[in-house]
Design an enzyme around this catalytic site. Structure first.
Site, PDB file in Angstrom:
ATOM      1  N   VAL A 196      15.209   4.153   4.114  1.00  0.00           N
ATOM      2  CA  VAL A 196      13.726   4.692   4.491  1.00  0.00           C
ATOM      3  C   VAL A 196      13.016   4.596   3.083  1.00  0.00           C
ATOM      4  CG1 VAL A 196      12.619   6.891   4.784  1.00  0.00           C
ATOM      5  CG2 VAL A 196      14.855   6.480   6.811  1.00  0.00           C
ATOM      6  N   ASP A 197      13.564   4.566   2.349  1.00  0.00           N
ATOM      7  CA  ASP A 197      12.692   3.996   1.017  1.00  0.00           C
ATOM      8  C   ASP A 197      12.114   2.777   0.807  1.00  0.00           C
ATOM      9  OD1 ASP A 197      12.640   6.630  -0.869  1.00  0.00           O
ATOM     10  OD2 ASP A 197      15.356   6.549  -1.357  1.00  0.00           O
ATOM     11  N   VAL A 198      13.604   1.684   1.277  1.00  0.00           N
ATOM     12  CA  VAL A 198      13.392   0.254   1.092  1.00  0.00           C
ATOM     13  C   VAL A 198      11.838  -0.266   2.424  1.00  0.00           C
ATOM     14  CG1 VAL A 198      13.948  -1.817   1.608  1.00  0.00           C
ATOM     15  CG2 VAL A 198      15.448  -0.498   0.803  1.00  0.00           C
ATOM     16  N   ALA A 201       8.752   1.322   1.150  1.00  0.00           N
ATOM     17  CA  ALA A 201       8.173   0.897  -0.070  1.00  0.00           C
ATOM     18  C   ALA A 201       7.868  -0.360   0.768  1.00  0.00           C
ATOM     19  CB  ALA A 201       9.412   0.006  -0.992  1.00  0.00           C
TER      20      ALA A 201
END
Length: 419
Positions: A196-198, A201
């Site tokens: 989810v962070d990727v 980003a």
């Protein structure tokens, strides 16, 4: 190696050949974001990774961290880099200048505000409203610098979810991803990386680039907002669309696809898995022939994709009986030659070696005694990505940057140097 012998009677080479002219230096290829200054006030992964993408495209990125400990991920280990910083930190902070500022200190807060006034882009992932006390909230930064692109990354937006902390693992749970990951009847599972962070980003970088394009046309900056939950929901694609179409929640299917078959891992000799991704009926016919069972393609249970999905259990049994005759490596070679998409289940190391064999040059060095970096996946023919520099030590470039921020606003940025 032996040198060629001059022909008999030839004069010495230096007396007969004019001195070769010095070749003009080849100009460096332009970078897509050359001249763009990014102030990276973000921590952990989504924000820093968005800033890395901008750095890869040629932007100058200054990473601002709190003195003492710096970004949380500097201590998220093992494994650790030779200098003691966690490998996790290195993964999202290459090609940045390091500057430590204590925003609770008036002098440092003033330097941070000056950086925001000089930047083209500011990236932060503080809770909504937390930066107002330092004059670094979007309303204040845009009032002081109308051309700024201020990118805020949150877990759950700036409304009713503003008070909720945004951690990838929690968002994978509450955002539905864990409910469709894992084996049927098994425990819900997260993805094997902070996916989810990727994804967030990449959304943030895309939005920043769009905002810069708007500024190029109008001179006007803007506030860009992305949040982890929305980025995850946007990435659920067919699973979310299916829920909206039917009102039924999808569940975990292991490695199987809800709408395509065979599109999963199948057991070969000794139970070793082979990933097979048959996307259409033509590919299934090719698979059946390569397995020595062309009759499967004419079986009414398997002739069309919708039939194969309906009769998946029988299909898998037929396929695995034949795949058991050989290894995943052997079947990969055979099926690939028949244009059937497939491959073994590689480790991370095997995946990197595969990319190397394919000429993708997946790993790039960033200096002696430093962890190599996975190369940017972006390829631009006219404005190639910048050669990466090593991630900065905490406050590595602090002295020249503080001097620059206290000097004339039009002074050039100090050059980036590696540690």
């Amino acid at each position: 190696m032996p040198q060629p012998t001059p022909s008999p009677g030839a004069a010495p080479e230096a007396s007969t050949a004019p001195e070769a002219p010095t070749a003009p230096a080849t100009p460096a290829a332009p970078k897509a974001l050359a001249g763009v200054l990014v102030a990276d006030f973000s921590r952990v992964l989504a924000g820093p990774l968005a800033a890395v993408t901008l750095a890869d495209l040629g932007a100058d990125v200054i990473k601002v961290e709190r003195p003492g400990d710096g970004d949380d991920t500097r201590s998220w280990g093992p494994p650790f880099a030779p200098g003691g910083t966690a490998a996790y930190f290195d993964a999202a902070n290459r090609s940045k200048r390091g500057l430590a500022l204590d925003l609770a200190d008036p002098t440092d807060a003033a330097a941070a505000r000056e950086l925001a006034r000089r930047a083209d882009v500011l990236i932060e992932n503080f809770r909504p409203g937390a930066l107002a006390r330092y004059g670094l909230d979007p309303a204040t930064t845009l009032a002081a610098h109308p051309g700024l692109v201020h990118c805020s990354i949150t877990g759950f937006g700036s409304g009713a979810g503003a008070h909720l902390p945004g951690y990838d693992f929690v968002v994978q749970a509450v955002g539905g991803l864990m409910s469709i990951t894992g084996e049927p009847g098994g425990a819900p599972l997260k993805a094997g990386v902070a996916l989810v962070d990727v994804l967030t980003a990449k959304d943030a970088a895309t939005a920043v680039l769009a905002a810069l394009r708007h500024r190029d046309r109008t001179g006007q900056g803007q506030h860009v907002e992305v949040n982890l939950l929305s980025s995850l929901l946007g990435s659920l694609v067919n699973q979310a669309s299916g829920q909206l179409a039917t009102g039924r929640d999808p569940g975990p299917m292991g490695n199987r696809h809800p709408s395509i078959a065979p599109y999963e891992t199948l057991a070969c000799r000794d139970g070793e898995p082979l990933a097979v991704a048959v996307g259409n009926d033509r590919q299934f016919r090719a698979l059946a022939h390569a397995l020595g069972a062309p009759e499967l393609a004419d079986d009414e249970r398997f002739a069309r994709n919708q039939d194969r999905v309906r009769h998946r259990t029988e299909l898998v049994k037929e396929l695995e009986e034949r795949l058991a005759a050989d290894t995943p490596a052997a079947w990969t070679e055979r099926l690939t030659a028949a244009s059937v998409p497939c491959g073994p289940v590689n480790t991370v190391g095997e995946a990197l070696r595969l990319a190397e064999r394919l000429g993708l040059e997946p790993v790039v060095p960033v200096g002696a005694d430093r962890i190599p970096q996975v190369r940017s996946p972006l390829r631009l023919s006219a404005t190639p990505v910048a050669a990466p520099h090593a991630p900065p030590a905490l406050d590595e470039h602090g002295e020249p940057l503080r001097a620059w921020l206290s000097g004339p606003p039009d002074a050039p940025l100090p050059p980036l140097r590696d540690s």
